[in-house]
Write a protein that holds these residues in place. Structure first.
Motif: not given
Length: 230
Positions: A77-87, A94-100
């Motif tokens: 859940r934390e992963r996906l929340n961070e991914l959503k915020a980055a995108e 999102a930049p590849i660095e933010a996705v990883i």
């Protein structure tokens, strides 16, 4: 009304028993590992009887699976929340660095650092990473939908990179994170303490840098080779 009160009391007692079993099991697994802990150890620590464990979980494997799924859900859940915020910040890309960073950051923060050393949940997940017993392997091999979302985000970040290289990149990023968690003590000894394992942000940055560089260097090399052939 009295009937409802009795039923509510019974349900609360059942929930307390279930929670006591989970807490005791997580503590023992974190301290001693999965193979060295028996159901009798767990019932003794939880102050319940064996029938209660069988009633709530059915088996030792099911109990391990319940604990692992509970902790994994929180991390994913934390992963996906961070991914959503980055995108969202990048207008859908999102930049590849933010996705990883979204992929490996929650796992590394959850297991490493001075504030996590004594945490039972962190030590349990480290055990899960090191030992990977059958019920945990089964869950990992089955629950991959959230990883597909990261693969899709990586492809949006790097549309010119082949799909196969995206999957390898995702795999290697996860491997670096898990290997760092599993062998942190060895790395500390190998480097004579030079590698600061309390600097979790620094560790995340190194994993992100290495994984991103591998993907972007691959793309740059392929582009150069294609230009030479032309």
């Amino acid at each position: 009304m009295a009937h409802l009160t009795k039923r509510s009391t019974a349900l609360m007692a059942t929930d307390r028993t279930r929670t006591a079993i989970l807490n005791a099991a997580e503590q023992l697994y974190a301290e001693r590992g999965f193979s060295d802990v028996t159901l009798r150890d767990i019932v003794a620590a939880a102050s319940v009887n064996l029938a209660a464990v069988n009633y709530h979980f059915g088996s030792k494997d099911e109990l391990i699976a319940e604990l692992f799924v509970t902790r994994s859900i929180a991390t994913n859940r934390e992963r996906l929340n961070e991914l959503k915020a980055a995108e969202d910040a990048g207008g859908g890309r999102a930049p590849i660095e933010a996705v990883i960073r979204s992929l490996v950051g929650p796992t590394l923060r959850g297991c490493l650092g001075p504030d996590r050393e004594g945490a039972t949940a962190a030590r349990f997940m480290i055990r899960a990473s090191i030992e990977a017993v059958p019920p945990i392997r089964k869950i990992r091999n089955r629950e991959i939908s959230h990883l597909r979302r990261f693969a899709a985000a990586m492809q949006r970040s790097l549309p010119d990179v082949a799909e196969v290289d995206i999957y390898w990149g995702l795999h290697f990023a996860l491997a670096m994170a898990h290997q760092t968690i599993r062998d942190s003590e060895r790395l500390n000894k190998l480097s004579s303490g030079l590698c600061d394992l309390d600097d979790v942000d620094g560790i995340i940055a190194r994993v992100v840098s290495a994984a991103s560089l591998a993907l972007t260097t691959k793309r740059a090399g392929a582009t150069a080779a294609k230009a030479q052939r032309a």
